[in-house]
Design a protein around this motif. Sequence first.
Motif, PDB file in Angstrom:
ATOM      1  N   ASP A 138       0.822  -1.210   0.000  1.00 26.41           N
ATOM      2  CA  ASP A 138       0.000   0.000   0.000  1.00 26.41           C
ATOM      3  C   ASP A 138       0.860   1.265   0.000  1.00 26.41           C
ATOM      4  O   ASP A 138       0.528   2.266   0.626  1.00 26.41           O
ATOM      5  CB  ASP A 138      -0.949   0.015   1.203  1.00 26.41           C
ATOM      6  CG  ASP A 138      -2.181   0.865   0.949  1.00 26.41           C
ATOM      7  OD1 ASP A 138      -2.500   1.103  -0.221  1.00 26.41           O
ATOM      8  OD2 ASP A 138      -2.812   1.306   1.929  1.00 26.41           O
ATOM      9  N   ASP A 152      -4.917 -11.973  -4.470  1.00 19.92           N
ATOM     10  CA  ASP A 152      -6.283 -11.627  -4.091  1.00 19.92           C
ATOM     11  C   ASP A 152      -6.350 -10.261  -3.421  1.00 19.92           C
ATOM     12  O   ASP A 152      -7.427  -9.659  -3.336  1.00 19.92           O
ATOM     13  CB  ASP A 152      -6.840 -12.685  -3.136  1.00 19.92           C
ATOM     14  CG  ASP A 152      -7.020 -14.034  -3.815  1.00 19.92           C
ATOM     15  OD1 ASP A 152      -7.191 -14.048  -5.044  1.00 19.92           O
ATOM     16  OD2 ASP A 152      -6.985 -15.062  -3.113  1.00 19.92           O
ATOM     17  N   ALA A 153      -5.203  -9.773  -2.935  1.00 18.21           N
ATOM     18  CA  ALA A 153      -5.178  -8.488  -2.235  1.00 18.21           C
ATOM     19  C   ALA A 153      -5.217  -7.308  -3.199  1.00 18.21           C
ATOM     20  O   ALA A 153      -5.270  -6.160  -2.760  1.00 18.21           O
ATOM     21  CB  ALA A 153      -3.938  -8.388  -1.350  1.00 18.21           C
ATOM     22  N   LEU A 154      -5.179  -7.577  -4.512  1.00 18.60           N
ATOM     23  CA  LEU A 154      -5.183  -6.499  -5.498  1.00 18.60           C
ATOM     24  C   LEU A 154      -6.484  -6.506  -6.297  1.00 18.60           C
ATOM     25  O   LEU A 154      -7.001  -7.560  -6.655  1.00 18.60           O
ATOM     26  CB  LEU A 154      -4.004  -6.646  -6.465  1.00 18.60           C
ATOM     27  CG  LEU A 154      -2.598  -6.572  -5.870  1.00 18.60           C
ATOM     28  CD1 LEU A 154      -1.565  -6.689  -6.988  1.00 18.60           C
ATOM     29  CD2 LEU A 154      -2.395  -5.289  -5.076  1.00 18.60           C
ATOM     30  N   HIS A 155      -6.989  -5.304  -6.558  1.00 17.89           N
ATOM     31  CA  HIS A 155      -8.100  -5.157  -7.497  1.00 17.89           C
ATOM     32  C   HIS A 155      -7.484  -4.868  -8.860  1.00 17.89           C
ATOM     33  O   HIS A 155      -6.785  -3.872  -9.033  1.00 17.89           O
ATOM     34  CB  HIS A 155      -9.021  -4.010  -7.082  1.00 17.89           C
ATOM     35  CG  HIS A 155     -10.081  -3.714  -8.100  1.00 17.89           C
ATOM     36  ND1 HIS A 155     -11.241  -4.448  -8.202  1.00 17.89           N
ATOM     37  CD2 HIS A 155     -10.134  -2.775  -9.075  1.00 17.89           C
ATOM     38  CE1 HIS A 155     -11.970  -3.972  -9.181  1.00 17.89           C
ATOM     39  NE2 HIS A 155     -11.326  -2.959  -9.730  1.00 17.89           N
ATOM     40  N   GLU A 157      -7.698  -4.496 -13.157  1.00 20.08           N
ATOM     41  CA  GLU A 157      -8.473  -4.260 -14.369  1.00 20.08           C
ATOM     42  C   GLU A 157      -7.560  -4.566 -15.549  1.00 20.08           C
ATOM     43  O   GLU A 157      -6.480  -3.976 -15.670  1.00 20.08           O
ATOM     44  CB  GLU A 157      -8.980  -2.828 -14.443  1.00 20.08           C
ATOM     45  CG  GLU A 157      -9.802  -2.564 -15.687  1.00 20.08           C
ATOM     46  CD  GLU A 157     -10.744  -1.386 -15.535  1.00 20.08           C
ATOM     47  OE1 GLU A 157     -11.277  -0.924 -16.563  1.00 20.08           O
ATOM     48  OE2 GLU A 157     -10.968  -0.941 -14.395  1.00 20.08           O
ATOM     49  N   ALA A 268      -3.826  -1.863 -11.471  1.00 19.73           N
ATOM     50  CA  ALA A 268      -4.279  -2.433 -10.201  1.00 19.73           C
ATOM     51  C   ALA A 268      -4.100  -1.438  -9.065  1.00 19.73           C
ATOM     52  O   ALA A 268      -3.276  -0.528  -9.125  1.00 19.73           O
ATOM     53  CB  ALA A 268      -3.509  -3.720  -9.897  1.00 19.73           C
ATOM     54  N   HIS A 269      -4.896  -1.662  -8.028  1.00 17.85           N
ATOM     55  CA  HIS A 269      -4.703  -0.956  -6.764  1.00 17.85           C
ATOM     56  C   HIS A 269      -5.015  -1.917  -5.639  1.00 17.85           C
ATOM     57  O   HIS A 269      -5.575  -3.009  -5.857  1.00 17.85           O
ATOM     58  CB  HIS A 269      -5.553   0.319  -6.671  1.00 17.85           C
ATOM     59  CG  HIS A 269      -7.034   0.089  -6.726  1.00 17.85           C
ATOM     60  ND1 HIS A 269      -7.777  -0.318  -5.628  1.00 17.85           N
ATOM     61  CD2 HIS A 269      -7.920   0.213  -7.735  1.00 17.85           C
ATOM     62  CE1 HIS A 269      -9.042  -0.414  -5.964  1.00 17.85           C
ATOM     63  NE2 HIS A 269      -9.170  -0.117  -7.231  1.00 17.85           N
ATOM     64  N   HIS A 270      -4.650  -1.563  -4.417  1.00 20.48           N
ATOM     65  CA  HIS A 270      -4.876  -2.440  -3.275  1.00 20.48           C
ATOM     66  C   HIS A 270      -6.382  -2.651  -3.091  1.00 20.48           C
ATOM     67  O   HIS A 270      -7.163  -1.695  -3.116  1.00 20.48           O
ATOM     68  CB  HIS A 270      -4.269  -1.827  -2.015  1.00 20.48           C
ATOM     69  CG  HIS A 270      -4.109  -2.805  -0.892  1.00 20.48           C
ATOM     70  ND1 HIS A 270      -5.184  -3.287  -0.176  1.00 20.48           N
ATOM     71  CD2 HIS A 270      -3.016  -3.417  -0.368  1.00 20.48           C
ATOM     72  CE1 HIS A 270      -4.750  -4.133   0.739  1.00 20.48           C
ATOM     73  NE2 HIS A 270      -3.434  -4.239   0.638  1.00 20.48           N
ATOM     74  N   ALA A 271      -6.777  -3.910  -2.929  1.00 19.20           N
ATOM     75  CA  ALA A 271      -8.204  -4.227  -2.831  1.00 19.20           C
ATOM     76  C   ALA A 271      -8.866  -3.609  -1.609  1.00 19.20           C
ATOM     77  O   ALA A 271     -10.077  -3.381  -1.599  1.00 19.20           O
ATOM     78  CB  ALA A 271      -8.395  -5.744  -2.807  1.00 19.20           C
ATOM     79  N   THR A 274     -10.268   2.357  -1.004  1.00 16.66           N
ATOM     80  CA  THR A 274     -11.323   3.003  -1.773  1.00 16.66           C
ATOM     81  C   THR A 274     -10.688   3.871  -2.845  1.00 16.66           C
ATOM     82  O   THR A 274      -9.841   4.720  -2.540  1.00 16.66           O
ATOM     83  CB  THR A 274     -12.217   3.871  -0.865  1.00 16.66           C
ATOM     84  OG1 THR A 274     -12.784   3.054   0.161  1.00 16.66           O
ATOM     85  CG2 THR A 274     -13.316   4.538  -1.677  1.00 16.66           C
TER      86      THR A 274
END
Length: 291
Positions: A138, A152-155, A157, A268-271, A274
């Motif tokens: 982060d 899994d900790a990353l969102h 696209e 990507a960003h940290h899941a 926000t």
Amino acid sequence: MDLRRFVTFKTVVEEGTFAQAARKLCCTQSTVTFQIQQLEQELSYPVFEKVGRRMVLTPAGKRLLPRVRELTRVLEEIRQISSREEEVAGDLRVMVGETLLAYKMPEVLKLFRIKAPKVRLSLQSVNCYAIRDSLLADDIDLGVFYRVGHDDALHMEFFGKQELVLVTSPLLQNIDFTHTDQHIPVNFIINEPQCVFRQLFESTLRERKITLDSTIELWSIESIKKCVASNLGVSFLPRFAVLRELESGELREIPFATVPLSITALCAHHAGRTASPAMKTFIECMRQCLS
């Protein structure tokens, strides 16, 4: 808790000393010292220890830092609520893989500047593993890179598979990378060992029991292409990075795999984070330019 103490904590981390933090915050050093002391008293644990002239985070301080960064981002979003919706502002820290930055991102960055002129953009080019690690820690807002795991900790696209090609000078003839158990007397010209397409190429050579003369490591993709065009060796790069040279005849594609190997580009960003208005705007610019 006084939220200003968390802002002071984050500023000391960024500036390295209480004195430099005081200058940035436009207050006295004693004020910074007092706020950190009050913060540590409220938390019941120390967040800094002095090493030489610098203030270094304690283990507890390191665990606290990502939460404070998230808190300051939320504060920034709260401040923007009263602003006009189109006036996205604040800080945005983005890391991008080199080939993507050089060949895919200029139009994205140009559009982002138009849509979010008030955002203070911090842009850094590093390898994909470093980007993923920074996202997981982060430490950055967004990463634009090639997929190197299934975190899994990353969102994430995705922005499509990018085909890889083996290129050489038109002068280099009579070499065949499709046959196994052989030594090919050429150099492999590529960048650092953690380069995703370098790893894919080298693992394929190991599977085929193919050896080369040596590996020449260069940081710049443009330098790699010029050396290959000068008949100093071969390289394995995304097709989009060598498309111009292939079309002009400066480079030549040679067979490497029956089904072309590829890598997946993503943002990507940290899941657990926000997405800020600046992050959303940047991702939207990527959709418009890269979809």
